[in-house]
Scaffold this motif. Structure first.
Motif, short mmCIF file in Angstrom:
data_model
loop_
_atom_site.label_atom_id
_atom_site.label_comp_id
_atom_site.label_asym_id
_atom_site.label_seq_id
_atom_site.Cartn_x
_atom_site.Cartn_y
_atom_site.Cartn_z
N PRO A 1 -27.62 31.82 -31.18
CA PRO A 1 -28.02 31.18 -29.91
C PRO A 1 -28.28 29.69 -30.09
CG PRO A 1 -29.15 33.27 -30.17
CD PRO A 1 -28.38 33.05 -31.44
N ASP A 2 -28.90 29.34 -31.19
CA ASP A 2 -29.21 27.95 -31.46
C ASP A 2 -27.94 27.09 -31.58
OD1 ASP A 2 -31.20 26.06 -32.00
OD2 ASP A 2 -30.58 26.07 -34.13
N GLN A 3 -26.98 27.61 -32.33
CA GLN A 3 -25.69 26.89 -32.49
C GLN A 3 -24.99 26.74 -31.14
OE1 GLN A 3 -24.03 29.67 -35.37
NE2 GLN A 3 -23.87 28.06 -36.92
N ILE A 4 -25.04 27.79 -30.35
CA ILE A 4 -24.33 27.76 -29.06
C ILE A 4 -24.95 26.70 -28.14
CG2 ILE A 4 -23.84 29.11 -26.95
CD1 ILE A 4 -23.69 31.61 -28.82
N ILE A 5 -26.27 26.74 -28.03
CA ILE A 5 -26.94 25.76 -27.15
C ILE A 5 -26.66 24.34 -27.64
CG2 ILE A 5 -29.20 24.96 -26.28
CD1 ILE A 5 -28.53 27.68 -25.10
N ILE B 1 -16.04 27.69 -17.67
CA ILE B 1 -16.73 28.66 -18.52
C ILE B 1 -17.85 29.34 -17.73
CG2 ILE B 1 -18.21 28.91 -20.57
CD1 ILE B 1 -16.59 26.59 -21.86
N TYR B 2 -18.62 28.53 -17.04
CA TYR B 2 -19.77 29.05 -16.28
C TYR B 2 -19.29 29.99 -15.16
CZ TYR B 2 -24.51 28.82 -14.28
OH TYR B 2 -25.77 29.13 -13.83
N SER B 3 -18.24 29.56 -14.48
CA SER B 3 -17.70 30.37 -13.39
C SER B 3 -17.15 31.69 -13.93
CB SER B 3 -16.59 29.57 -12.69
OG SER B 3 -15.81 30.41 -11.90
N SER B 4 -16.45 31.60 -15.03
CA SER B 4 -15.83 32.78 -15.61
C SER B 4 -16.90 33.80 -16.05
CB SER B 4 -14.97 32.31 -16.77
OG SER B 4 -14.54 33.34 -17.55
N ILE B 5 -18.04 33.30 -16.52
CA ILE B 5 -19.09 34.22 -16.98
C ILE B 5 -19.94 34.75 -15.84
CG2 ILE B 5 -21.26 34.30 -18.31
CD1 ILE B 5 -19.91 32.79 -20.48
N THR B 6 -20.31 33.86 -14.91
CA THR B 6 -21.25 34.28 -13.86
C THR B 6 -20.55 34.81 -12.61
OG1 THR B 6 -21.25 32.07 -12.89
CG2 THR B 6 -22.94 32.52 -14.57
N GLY B 7 -19.26 34.51 -12.48
CA GLY B 7 -18.54 34.92 -11.27
C GLY B 7 -18.79 33.97 -10.10
N GLY C 1 -29.08 16.65 -13.52
CA GLY C 1 -28.22 15.96 -14.50
C GLY C 1 -27.37 16.92 -15.30
N TYR C 2 -26.55 16.37 -16.19
CA TYR C 2 -25.68 17.18 -17.04
C TYR C 2 -26.48 18.01 -18.04
CZ TYR C 2 -21.43 14.80 -15.40
OH TYR C 2 -20.40 14.34 -14.66
N GLY C 3 -27.65 17.47 -18.45
CA GLY C 3 -28.47 18.18 -19.45
C GLY C 3 -28.80 19.59 -18.98
N ASP C 4 -29.29 19.70 -17.75
CA ASP C 4 -29.65 21.00 -17.17
C ASP C 4 -28.44 21.93 -17.10
OD1 ASP C 4 -32.21 20.37 -16.66
OD2 ASP C 4 -32.09 20.54 -14.45
N PHE C 5 -27.34 21.33 -16.66
CA PHE C 5 -26.12 22.14 -16.50
C PHE C 5 -25.62 22.67 -17.85
CE2 PHE C 5 -21.32 22.09 -15.93
CZ PHE C 5 -21.28 23.36 -15.37
N LYS C 6 -25.59 21.78 -18.84
CA LYS C 6 -25.10 22.20 -20.16
C LYS C 6 -25.98 23.31 -20.74
CE LYS C 6 -23.01 17.89 -21.82
NZ LYS C 6 -23.21 16.77 -22.75
N THR C 7 -27.30 23.18 -20.53
CA THR C 7 -28.21 24.22 -21.03
C THR C 7 -27.93 25.54 -20.32
OG1 THR C 7 -29.85 22.52 -21.43
CG2 THR C 7 -30.66 24.78 -21.44
N ALA C 8 -27.70 25.46 -19.01
CA ALA C 8 -27.44 26.69 -18.25
C ALA C 8 -26.16 27.36 -18.73
CB ALA C 8 -27.34 26.38 -16.76
N VAL C 9 -25.13 26.57 -19.02
CA VAL C 9 -23.87 27.15 -19.50
C VAL C 9 -24.12 27.81 -20.87
CG1 VAL C 9 -21.44 26.74 -20.09
CG2 VAL C 9 -22.52 25.35 -18.31
N GLY C 10 -24.83 27.09 -21.74
CA GLY C 10 -25.13 27.62 -23.08
C GLY C 10 -25.90 28.93 -22.97
N GLU C 11 -26.89 28.97 -22.10
CA GLU C 11 -27.71 30.19 -21.97
C GLU C 11 -26.89 31.36 -21.44
OE1 GLU C 11 -31.06 28.77 -19.74
OE2 GLU C 11 -32.09 28.06 -21.56
N ALA C 12 -26.00 31.07 -20.51
CA ALA C 12 -25.16 32.14 -19.97
C ALA C 12 -24.26 32.72 -21.08
CB ALA C 12 -24.30 31.62 -18.82
N VAL C 13 -23.77 31.83 -21.94
CA VAL C 13 -22.90 32.29 -23.04
C VAL C 13 -23.72 33.12 -24.04
CG1 VAL C 13 -21.47 31.52 -25.00
CG2 VAL C 13 -21.20 30.43 -22.76
N VAL C 14 -24.90 32.62 -24.38
CA VAL C 14 -25.77 33.35 -25.33
C VAL C 14 -26.04 34.76 -24.80
CG1 VAL C 14 -28.12 33.47 -26.26
CG2 VAL C 14 -26.87 31.30 -26.31
N GLU C 15 -26.37 34.85 -23.53
CA GLU C 15 -26.70 36.14 -22.93
C GLU C 15 -25.51 37.11 -22.99
OE1 GLU C 15 -28.07 37.32 -18.58
OE2 GLU C 15 -28.94 35.42 -19.29
#
Ligand code: TYM
Length: 338
Positions: free
Chosen positions: A219-223, A252-258, A272-286
């Motif tokens: 998870p850490d590497q992904i984020i 990526i986000y669309s493909s994972i969350t629909g 900002g992009y920071g929030d978005f990037k974290t959200a994408v990372g978290e969705a991938v981790v999950e």
């Protein structure tokens, strides 16, 4: 006995090279669909280890990667009872039909393959004949199983087109022999790009490990990798021209969350992009965490893996042999009596 053409379920075939830990690109572009298709189709999947040696492999690592890849596919949800999931080198008909198809494919056609051009440039010291005729082996993989559908990412579209052309050519020269397959390329996720250079495809052979996410990243590497992903200076989450990095993350986000792109733009409006990037990372981790847990247990169980692939090879071969013999007969070979 195989069902008749009229009553049998449509057949799906696809393969993946077991050359390293699969990437998020492999997963979203192809593997996720492999799993989903099992409900409605008769599915045949394999590890394309014959293809893998077009690039030099270190034997011990290759063996280990093949076994790990097999475990990963099961962890993803490939059901070895429902689907046939085998290892390509254990079914000799692939190499046999590939030879025949080599003789029905033109040098000019193979020269136009962009993957050949890319790989030849990348491995200039080893532009071997196998690298050149690789698409004939892939055509054999598909045609042996009379596959109706072939789920792949966008980068395999040209190879698939070649398989269709070769099938049509052979059928035209003799009489209908091969099913002409259709590609199944997902609407989102078909071409996941590098996180470091979003004009390039995400690839496990990239020298820069920050450019790809593997199925076994922590998870850490992904984020961290998502937070470092190259974007642009606009700081506005919207899909558009000149925004390759953000477009890729939205894909990526669309493909994972629909979620649709419009929904994603609304969700991150004014952020900002920071929030978005974290959200994408978290969705991938999950998404990856439960797969990783199953993988860790499966990869230990060598006896179970061996049982699965050993049982799958003869099931695959029973189908492949019939098609090979049909094609050999059309060409004019004497029947094989064994
Ligand atoms: P391979 O092993 O390179 O990749 C396996 C699958 O993953 C997809 N893929 C991607 N999808 C989206 N974004 C990406 N960045 C990305 N990278 C890879 C690929 O499109 C592929 O579907 N030649 C094939 C293996 C093969 C095969 C076959 C496939 C051998 N025989 C018969 C289908 C049918 C290959 O090298 O895929």
């Amino acid at each position: 006995m195989e069902n008749t053409v009229e009553t049998r379920k449509k057949r799906v075939l696809s393969m993946i090279q077991p050359t390293g830990v699969f990437t998020l690109g492999n997963y979203l572009g192809a593997l996720r669909n492999f799993v989903a298709l099992q409900d409605d189709y008769e599915c045949v999947y394999a590890l394309a280890d014959l293809h893998a040696i077009t690039v030099r492999q270190e034997p011990a690592a290759f063996r280990k990667n093949t076994l790990s890849a097999y475990a990963m596919m099961l962890a993803l949800g490939i059901n070895p009872e429902k689907s046939i999931f085998f290892i390509q080198s254990q079914v000799p008909e692939h190499a046999q039909l590939a030879w025949i198809l080599n003789c029905y494919t033109q040098f000019g056609e193979l020269s136009r393959m962009t993957q050949f051009k890319d790989k030849a440039a990348k491995h200039a010291d080893n532009v071997n004949a196998g690298l050149f005729t690789y698409p004939c082996l892939m055509a054999a993989d598909i045609l042996l199983y009379n596959a109706d559908y072939v789920p792949v990412g966008a980068d395999q579209k040209q190879h698939l087109e070649l398989a269709r052309n070769v099938a049509e050519r052979f059928n035209g020269l003799y009489s209908p022999t091969f099913v002409v397959p259709e590609g199944l390329i997902p609407k989102t996720g078909a071409r996941i790009m590098s996180l470091q250079d979003p004009t390039k495809k995400m690839s496990k052979s990239d020298d820069n490990t920050a450019s790809f996410i593997t199925m076994l990243d922590t998870p850490d590497q992904i984020i961290k990798k998502f937070r470092r992903a190259v974007t642009d200076s606009e700081a506005c989450v919207r899909y558009g021209e000149g925004k390759d990095g953000i477009n890729n993350l939205m894909g990526i986000y669309s493909s994972i969350t629909g979620k649709t792109y419009a929904e994603i733009e609304r969700e991150f409006d004014g952020r900002g992009y920071g929030d978005f990037k974290t959200a994408v990372g978290e969705a991938v981790v999950e998404t990856l965490e439960p797969i990783q847990t199953r993988y860790k247990a499966l990869v230990q169980d060598k006896a179970y893996l061996e049982k699965c692939y050993s049982e799958a090879a003869p099931r695959a071969e029973a189908i492949a042999r019939r098609t090979l013999h049909k094609a050999m007969k059309k060409v004019g070979y004497l029947p094989t009596i064994r």
